[in-house]
Scaffold this motif. Sequence first.
Motif, PDB file in Angstrom:
ATOM      1  N   GLY A   1       0.777  -1.248   0.076  1.00  0.00           N
ATOM      2  CA  GLY A   1       0.126   0.005   0.113  1.00  0.00           C
ATOM      3  C   GLY A   1       0.694   1.145  -0.051  1.00  0.00           C
ATOM      4  N   HIS A   2       0.173   2.275   0.046  1.00  0.00           N
ATOM      5  CA  HIS A   2       0.844   3.658   0.003  1.00  0.00           C
ATOM      6  C   HIS A   2       0.006   4.660   0.692  1.00  0.00           C
ATOM      7  N   ILE A   3       0.662   5.939   1.130  1.00  0.00           N
ATOM      8  CA  ILE A   3      -0.088   6.876   1.736  1.00  0.00           C
ATOM      9  C   ILE A   3      -0.005   8.085   0.829  1.00  0.00           C
ATOM     10  N   LYS A   4      -1.025   8.791   1.104  1.00  0.00           N
ATOM     11  CA  LYS A   4      -1.285  10.050   0.214  1.00  0.00           C
ATOM     12  C   LYS A   4       0.031  11.006   0.018  1.00  0.00           C
ATOM     13  N   GLY A   5       0.315  11.212  -1.378  1.00  0.00           N
ATOM     14  CA  GLY A   5       1.560  12.248  -1.668  1.00  0.00           C
ATOM     15  C   GLY A   5       2.792  11.477  -1.752  1.00  0.00           C
ATOM     16  N   SER A   6       2.831  10.013  -1.286  1.00  0.00           N
ATOM     17  CA  SER A   6       4.026   9.534  -1.301  1.00  0.00           C
ATOM     18  C   SER A   6       4.838   9.387  -2.743  1.00  0.00           C
ATOM     19  N   PHE A   7       4.011   9.354  -3.741  1.00  0.00           N
ATOM     20  CA  PHE A   7       4.866   9.503  -5.147  1.00  0.00           C
ATOM     21  C   PHE A   7       3.595  10.167  -6.070  1.00  0.00           C
TER      22      PHE A   7
ATOM     23  N   ASN B   1      -4.664   7.444   0.314  1.00  0.00           N
ATOM     24  CA  ASN B   1      -4.108   6.506   0.951  1.00  0.00           C
ATOM     25  C   ASN B   1      -4.726   5.334   0.212  1.00  0.00           C
ATOM     26  N   ARG B   2      -3.787   4.039   0.200  1.00  0.00           N
ATOM     27  CA  ARG B   2      -4.330   2.810  -0.409  1.00  0.00           C
ATOM     28  C   ARG B   2      -3.653   1.764   0.364  1.00  0.00           C
ATOM     29  N   ASP B   3      -4.483   0.752   0.666  1.00  0.00           N
ATOM     30  CA  ASP B   3      -4.345  -0.530   1.321  1.00  0.00           C
ATOM     31  C   ASP B   3      -3.586  -1.469   0.082  1.00  0.00           C
ATOM     32  N   GLY B   4      -2.584  -2.069   0.528  1.00  0.00           N
ATOM     33  CA  GLY B   4      -2.117  -2.999  -0.440  1.00  0.00           C
ATOM     34  C   GLY B   4      -2.826  -4.391   0.023  1.00  0.00           C
ATOM     35  N   ALA B   5      -2.118  -5.016  -0.809  1.00  0.00           N
ATOM     36  CA  ALA B   5      -2.798  -6.666  -0.897  1.00  0.00           C
ATOM     37  C   ALA B   5      -2.893  -7.175   0.529  1.00  0.00           C
TER      38      ALA B   5
ATOM     39  N   GLU C   1       4.477  -7.576   9.616  1.00  0.00           N
ATOM     40  CA  GLU C   1       4.192  -6.087   9.533  1.00  0.00           C
ATOM     41  C   GLU C   1       4.645  -5.646   8.152  1.00  0.00           C
ATOM     42  N   VAL C   2       3.996  -4.465   7.611  1.00  0.00           N
ATOM     43  CA  VAL C   2       4.451  -3.992   6.430  1.00  0.00           C
ATOM     44  C   VAL C   2       4.646  -2.486   6.623  1.00  0.00           C
ATOM     45  N   TYR C   3       5.437  -1.802   5.937  1.00  0.00           N
ATOM     46  CA  TYR C   3       5.427  -0.330   5.784  1.00  0.00           C
ATOM     47  C   TYR C   3       4.948   0.210   4.444  1.00  0.00           C
ATOM     48  N   PRO C   4       3.789   0.656   4.430  1.00  0.00           N
ATOM     49  CA  PRO C   4       3.200   1.183   3.388  1.00  0.00           C
ATOM     50  C   PRO C   4       4.130   2.378   2.695  1.00  0.00           C
ATOM     51  N   VAL C   5       4.242   2.420   1.267  1.00  0.00           N
ATOM     52  CA  VAL C   5       5.096   3.510   0.676  1.00  0.00           C
ATOM     53  C   VAL C   5       5.019   4.899   1.336  1.00  0.00           C
ATOM     54  N   GLY C   6       5.819   5.476   1.477  1.00  0.00           N
ATOM     55  CA  GLY C   6       5.973   6.954   2.069  1.00  0.00           C
ATOM     56  C   GLY C   6       5.603   6.993   3.611  1.00  0.00           C
TER      57      GLY C   6
END
Length: 393
Positions: A5-11, A17-21, A54-59
């Motif tokens: 996933g990623h957070i808003k504005g990370s790229f 914001n988006r949850d990954g798989a 645990e995962v680190y969303p992009v950004g």
Amino acid sequence: SELFGHIKGSFTGAAGNRDGAFLSAKGGTLFLDEVGELPLQVQSKLLRAVENKEVYPVGSDKPSKINVRIIAAASQDLRKMIAEGKFQNALYHRLNILNICIPSLRERPEDIPLLAGHFFKVHCEEYDFSLSQVYEICVKLFAEDNKLDGKMNGCELLAKAEELLGYDFSKNLYQTQGAEKIIEFLFKLYYGTKNMEAEFFEKMFVRRFSEKALKYDWPGNVRELSAAVLRSLVNKEIDIPVSFSEAGENQKTTRAGRRKRKKDNQKKAEQNKREIRKIMEEVVIGEYNGRISLAVEDDRLRKAGIDTIPKLIRRLDLVSLREVARDARKEFFGSISEKEIRERMVEYDGNIRKLCKHYNISFREINEHFGEMLKEIKDEIKGERKKKKEKKQ
């Protein structure tokens, strides 16, 4: 981003914001297809996610906890990729807890008719093939089976028809109907018009397709079988990827015959090698984590004629699994912490045999890996026991 996933504005383009798989599958199952295609950098991140849960969303610099069951699939030989440095050994052993090996089609020909029937239904529904299209294929199959050709002249065709059905036909039938119509007419007469239902055509198509498919040496890809069924429906004739010519009676003495025998022997040797590899993977590595001295006592290996350690080592070398077995063994013993062993030794009052039984390890192996430590712990336990005895006195 796809996995974690990623957070808003990370790229650029990350508008929200988006949850990954992993987060989307929280509490459920995540299927990772073709893990062998993952770049090494992503493999490292996947390994970290699986180990730490645990995962680190992009950004983001804050981890998100995950709780998923992972099912991973690969069409490549991951062990070979490990040897070539293209796949991480640690990730392989993390994912390879329960291994389900699906043999290639050449190893399970009895599945071909079942798969052909399945794909026939799937493609007919998906592409809306009408009954008339399948009927046309079945008429062609009937003509092929009975050596009826639309280019035959009237006399030849009617003679063949009389031979097939056992009674005379009028000569003017050919002049008024033509060869193709006569073949269709004979098809209906031969099978009976009342049988002309969807189930009949399906059975006829699947049977003839399977007969031809069983002569082809399938490389293992079920998708290719599915494509062959679809091609056959589109082209209105059975279309298998390659048709192998039947070997002639004199082939045994020809150069081509010798080549064929050599190829057959190589194929048989490869099949035996695959079977040995499968047993090694399931028993030596999967069940005993590379612990050879225990694996050699397993009935499955004994049935395969592997009843001594030297024989087992030779077989592991034959299928290039000796290093993998060594790594699995190393990882197994590495997963047992000193603290855990100490707790178990205290629980079993210093009885090493009970410790061996608990971990399903031979005395020789546990002594080889933890000998010094076990001796120290045993001495400590004896010392504690002596102190308690003296205190009581």
